[in-house]
Design an enzyme around this catalytic site. Structure first.
Site, short mmCIF file in Angstrom:
data_model
loop_
_atom_site.label_atom_id
_atom_site.label_comp_id
_atom_site.label_asym_id
_atom_site.label_seq_id
_atom_site.Cartn_x
_atom_site.Cartn_y
_atom_site.Cartn_z
N CYS A 2 0.81 -1.20 0.00
CA CYS A 2 0.00 0.00 0.00
C CYS A 2 0.86 1.27 0.00
CB CYS A 2 -0.94 0.08 1.20
SG CYS A 2 -2.13 -1.22 1.29
N ARG A 27 6.20 -0.84 -4.53
CA ARG A 27 5.87 -1.44 -3.23
C ARG A 27 4.88 -2.60 -3.40
NH1 ARG A 27 6.68 2.32 1.14
NH2 ARG A 27 4.88 1.48 2.24
N TRP A 75 -2.73 -2.88 -1.66
CA TRP A 75 -2.32 -4.29 -1.73
C TRP A 75 -3.29 -5.01 -0.80
CZ3 TRP A 75 -0.23 -8.24 1.33
CH2 TRP A 75 0.51 -9.22 0.66
N ASN A 101 -2.86 2.53 5.17
CA ASN A 101 -1.91 1.42 5.04
C ASN A 101 -1.85 0.75 6.40
OD1 ASN A 101 0.16 -0.28 4.43
ND2 ASN A 101 1.72 1.31 4.18
N GLY A 102 -1.93 -0.58 6.44
CA GLY A 102 -1.90 -1.30 7.72
C GLY A 102 -3.16 -2.11 7.90
N GLU A 481 19.78 -17.62 -1.21
CA GLU A 481 19.46 -16.35 -1.85
C GLU A 481 19.29 -16.52 -3.37
OE1 GLU A 481 18.39 -13.69 -0.91
OE2 GLU A 481 18.88 -12.16 -2.37
N LYS A 485 15.86 -15.57 -5.30
CA LYS A 485 15.87 -14.60 -6.40
C LYS A 485 15.17 -15.18 -7.61
CE LYS A 485 16.67 -11.86 -5.03
NZ LYS A 485 16.82 -11.05 -3.88
N GLU A 488 11.22 -15.96 -7.03
CA GLU A 488 10.30 -14.83 -6.83
C GLU A 488 10.05 -14.05 -8.12
OE1 GLU A 488 11.59 -11.71 -4.13
OE2 GLU A 488 13.68 -12.07 -4.64
N HIS A 504 19.38 -37.24 2.31
CA HIS A 504 18.40 -37.48 3.38
C HIS A 504 16.97 -37.25 2.90
CE1 HIS A 504 21.62 -38.11 6.17
NE2 HIS A 504 22.19 -36.99 5.77
N LYS A 603 7.31 -4.59 -1.98
CA LYS A 603 8.69 -4.22 -1.60
C LYS A 603 8.81 -4.00 -0.11
CE LYS A 603 12.93 -2.99 -2.54
NZ LYS A 603 13.85 -4.11 -2.84
C1 F6R Z 1 13.66 -10.72 -1.77
C2 F6R Z 1 13.37 -9.58 -0.91
C3 F6R Z 1 12.70 -9.84 0.38
C4 F6R Z 1 13.20 -8.86 1.45
C5 F6R Z 1 12.38 -9.03 2.74
C6 F6R Z 1 12.85 -8.10 3.83
O1 F6R Z 1 14.28 -10.31 -2.95
O2 F6R Z 1 13.63 -8.45 -1.25
O3 F6R Z 1 12.87 -11.16 0.79
O4 F6R Z 1 14.55 -9.11 1.68
O5 F6R Z 1 11.02 -8.77 2.47
O6 F6R Z 1 12.71 -6.77 3.44
P1 F6R Z 1 13.51 -5.63 4.19
O7 F6R Z 1 14.96 -5.86 3.90
O8 F6R Z 1 12.99 -4.35 3.60
O9 F6R Z 1 13.22 -5.77 5.64
#
Ligand code: F6R
Length: 608
Positions: A2, A27, A75, A101-102, A481, A485, A488, A504, A603
């Protein structure tokens, strides 16, 4: 998640609000809306879908007249994405519009209360109770109506409110959800984050819990929870406005990958002086650092993954046990933290709700807290005893790349600094580590430049159904990671496994043609990785290996090899991560995915 924007000024508000909402698209959102006040009435336009639908409905904002307004990208949490559930939400009287937002956790109870007083509801959202509760208390004084209403809200909120009868002002209030106020010249703003208004002003202040701000064109008044007027000290944001633009790249993600050498330089160089590391801590003293007997690192998603790499390095340099926990688990895990524990909280946005609550839990239990944060003045930064900023600049792509890289650098520096202070790292080791960090921008830059091989491999395998990432020790942390990446942004199912764990259970998933990406850059366990490559190949897997420069044994065992430059082990993760990011990017690009805004993701994750 949001996005909120508000404008009070002398220009037509709607085009400015639409433009600012576009800056918040990253976001994550599924619908958008706008409300503008003029001549005792509110005009509201909203719709499901992308902002271009809203642009179409309002003729790019030209068809809604008025110089004060609020806008929102939603969102969905309560109620499906739809026109009617989009914000702004009006009170029954049509005189009060709200963006939020929230989550208002007690909204069912408030609905019941309002219904018993003759109110009815048209949406499935929690937000609608906000406009109705304010309406319930409104008797010509917007400020006291808002003050009275928010007393009844439980949960988290950042709210922007517009009154038809007081058309020149926006009222803003927040609790556990970010909201900034931007101070312009004859115009003032509210926004969920600074990128939305960077074009108009760099002077901002962050609203704190329970504060209420009244924003008008040439005046801003802020009140604390007791109703007293307070002064807020503005901060000046130095972010480059161009950094929030694509600058000729097809996606923000690739632009941000390319920016990494510069980010490493900006994050490291101010903290290395005369062959020593200085973290610039203000409240946590060297004596404190000597007294800690354990460290917790907490974060979510990539921030958690970077913590897993950091753990190995901090333990080695600072000789102190480190536990890495997901923030969402830490909070409910009854963690063993007390005043002799340091909790390191990692967050790009500085607003992630799970991470914020983990921080609060740690502090409640007496732990000292340092945060590693990218957004200056964000809630997590403000709630920590000390903050070490990653100077990555605005990160727009939802999938983090440059912020991860900057966090890694801060973790190296933390390990070195703690090693210095606790006198458990030799000066020779510190000198060597500093030299590596200083050379990293150049080497990472070269690696990014020579990305055709990764692009080619992506073109061979972008149609894969499942992709496995395997590694050991630090390479396992990087595999986590790399896998995140990829999945997602490309929507390909992917898993990361500690390579020794395959036998296992997981190995039963490997069949003819399954792609396995094997990370073999961690020298002490490279022989074991070769065995693991043979294990999966014997079951039909196709293997891409990431290997140290000239490691022909790995190349022989795998189907393809990506060689890392000749490099030291300590800071190798800063190199290994690059082909993993690029592979995810090119696979998603070949699949035609919405790379910067993957489905269902946001985001800044400001709900639990
Ligand atoms: C993946 C990604 C998320 C963030 C997570 C934490 O590419 O960006 O997994 O790392 O949502 O977000 P922050 O760092 O903003 O607390």
């Amino acid at each position: 998640m949001c996005g909120i924007v508000g404008y009070a000024g002398g220009s037509q508000a709607a085009p400015i609000i639409l433009d600012a909402l576009e800056k918040l698209e990253y976001r994550g959102y599924d619908s958008a809306g706008i409300a503008v006040a003029r001549g005792g009435a509110l005009t509201v336009k909203k719709s499901k879908g992308r902002l271009k639908v809203l642009r179409g409905l309002t003729d790019d904002g030209a068809s809604i007249n008025g110089t004060t307004g609020i806008g929102h990208t939603r969102w969905a949490t309560h109620g499906e994405p739809s026109d009617v559930n989009s914000h702004p939400h009006l009170s029954l009287s049509g005189k009060i519009a709200v963006v939020h937002n929230g989550i208002i956790e007690n909204y069912i109870e408030l609905r019941r209360f309002l219904t018993s007083h003759g109110y009815s509801f048209v949406t499935e959202t929690d937000t609608e109770v906000i406009s109705q509760m304010i309406d319930f208390f409104y008797a010509g004084d917007s400020l006291s109506a808002v003050r009275n209403a928010v007393r009844h809200f439980e949960g988290s909120y950042a709210i922007g409110i517009l009154f038809a009868d007081e058309p020149d002002k926006i009222i803003a209030v927040c609790k556990d959800s970010p909201l900034i106020v931007g101070i312009g010249d004859g115009e003032n703003f509210i926004a969920s984050d600074v990128t939305a208004i960077l074009k108009h002003t760099r002077r901002i202040f962050r609203m704190c819990e329970q504060e209420i701000a009244v924003i008008e064109r040439s005046n801003i008044d802020v009140y604390n929870a007791y109703g007293e007027r307070i002064e807020k000290e503005p901060i000046f944001v130095t972010w480059d406005a161009n950094a929030a633009e694509k600058g000729g790249y097809e996606h923000f993600m690739i632009k941000e990958i390319v920016e990494q050498p510069d980010v490493i330089r900006k994050t490291a160089s101010p903290r290395i002086k005369n062959g020593q590391v200085e973290l610039g801590l203000k409240n946590i003293t060297d004596d404190d650092i000597r007294s800690f007997n354990k460290i917790y690192i907490v974060g979510c998603g990539s921030a958690y993954h970077v913590g897993k790499v950091g753990r190995q390095i901090i333990e080695r340099f600072a000789n102190i046990p480190v536990t890495v926990e997901l923030a969402s688990e830490f909070r409910y895990d009854n963690p063993f933290v007390d005043s002799s524990t340091l909790t390191i909280v990692i967050s790009q946005s500085g607003e992630t709700m799970d991470t914020l609550y983990a921080l609060k839990e740690a502090r409640k239990r007496g732990s000292r807290v340092i945060s590693i944060v990218n957004v200056v003045g964000s809630t997590i930064a403000s709630e920590s005893e000390d903050v070490v900023y990653t100077w990555a600049g605005p990160e727009i792509a939802v999938a983090t790349t440059k912020a991860y890289t900057a966090q890694l650098i801060v973790l190296y520096l933390t390990a070195l600094y703690f090693g210095q202070v606790r006198a458990c790292a030799s000066q020779a080791d510190i000198d060597s580590a500093i030299k590596q960090i200083e050379r990293l921008p150049e080497v990472v830059g070269e690696l990014i430049e020579s990305r055709e091989q990764v692009q080619y491999l992506a073109s061979l395998y972008f149609n894969s159904k499942d992709i496995f990432f395997i590694g050991r020790n630090i390479d396992y942390a990087l595999a986590l990671e790399g896998s995140l990446k990829l999945k997602e942004i490309s929507y390909i199912h992917s898993e990361a496994y500690a390579a020794g764990e395959l036998k296992h259970g997981t190995i039963s998933l490997i069949e003819d043609g399954t792609l396995v990406i094997a990370l073999c850059t961690y020298a002490p366990l490279r022989d074991k990785m070769i065995s693991n490559i043979r294990e999966v190949k014997a079951r039909g897997a196709v293997v891409i290996a990431l290997a140290r420069c000239g490691d022909t044994a790995v190349a022989e065992a795998a189907d393809h090899v990506i060689y890392m430059p000749e490099w030291e082990q300590l800071t190798m993760p800063s190199l290994t991560i690059v082909p993993l990011q690029l592979f995810a990017y090119y696979v998603a690009s070949l699949k035609g995915c919405d790379i910067d805004k993957p489905r269902n993701l946001a985001k800044s994750v400001t709900v639990e």
